[in-house]
Enzyme design. Structure first.
Site, PDB file in Angstrom:
ATOM      1  N   TYR A   1      -6.825  -3.602 -12.597  1.00 48.11           N
ATOM      2  CA  TYR A   1      -7.496  -3.611 -11.302  1.00 48.11           C
ATOM      3  C   TYR A   1      -8.947  -4.072 -11.420  1.00 48.11           C
ATOM      4  O   TYR A   1      -9.507  -4.606 -10.456  1.00 48.11           O
ATOM      5  CB  TYR A   1      -7.428  -2.207 -10.706  1.00 48.11           C
TER       6      TYR A   1
ATOM      7  N   GLU B   1       0.807  -1.217   0.000  1.00 51.07           N
ATOM      8  CA  GLU B   1       0.000   0.000   0.000  1.00 51.07           C
ATOM      9  C   GLU B   1       0.843   1.271   0.000  1.00 51.07           C
ATOM     10  O   GLU B   1       0.301   2.368  -0.081  1.00 51.07           O
ATOM     11  CB  GLU B   1      -0.961   0.014   1.199  1.00 51.07           C
TER      12      GLU B   1
END
EC number: 4.3.2.9
Length: 154
Positions: free
Chosen positions: A118, A73
């Site tokens: 994604y 992240e």
């Protein structure tokens, strides 16, 4: 920074859990007063928003998996770690408020299109979440405006 010996409760609202082999699924939870969206970097995010909710899946993370997620992240540059109060919706303890780790990007709060790669990952996550009881109405209202359902999945 030393890793905690105890597992962390993690509120997953995107596609991260495929990266965490040591995680254990606990149940569905609701983050009230926040909204799910795709940010200008092309990835899922949540932001404070009166009247909205975010459904997510609660997992326990091992310290190793939490460290992996932090790296993935981009903590603290891309996303930050927040501990937020979520409502656990499990059968045995439904309605119980718990504290859970939530990754948020506090810099990129504008909406944008998803990264092409994604879309498939989010659709897989949606399939998993729907099997666990996240309402179709939620998926239609928050996720489908950003993520088309008809993308060919591998």
């Amino acid at each position: 920074m030393a890793l905690s010996a105890t597992p962390t409760l993690y509120f997953a609202y995107g596609s991260n859990l495929r990266r965490c082999p040591g995680s254990n699924y606990i149940g569905i939870a609701l983050l009230t007063g926040w909204k799910w969206f795709i940010n200008t970097c092309g990835y899922a995010n949540v932001k404070w928003s009166t009247g909205d909710v975010v459904y997510g899946m609660i997992y326990t993370l091992t310290p190793e998996d939490e460290a992996k997620l932090d790296q993935f992240e981009g903590v603290p540059k891309d996303y930050i770690k927040q501990t937020l109060c979520v409502e656990f919706l499990g059968e045995r303890e439904g309605g119980k408020m718990i504290q859970a780790l939530v990754y948020t990007d506090v810099e990129r709060l504008n909406e944008g299109p998803p990264k092409t790669e994604y879309i498939t990952r989010i659709n897989r996550a949606v399939d998993d979440a729907r099997q666990e009881g996240i309402p179709q109405e939620y998926v239609d209202k928050y996720i489908r405006p950003f993520i088309p359902a008809d993308i060919l999945r591998n």
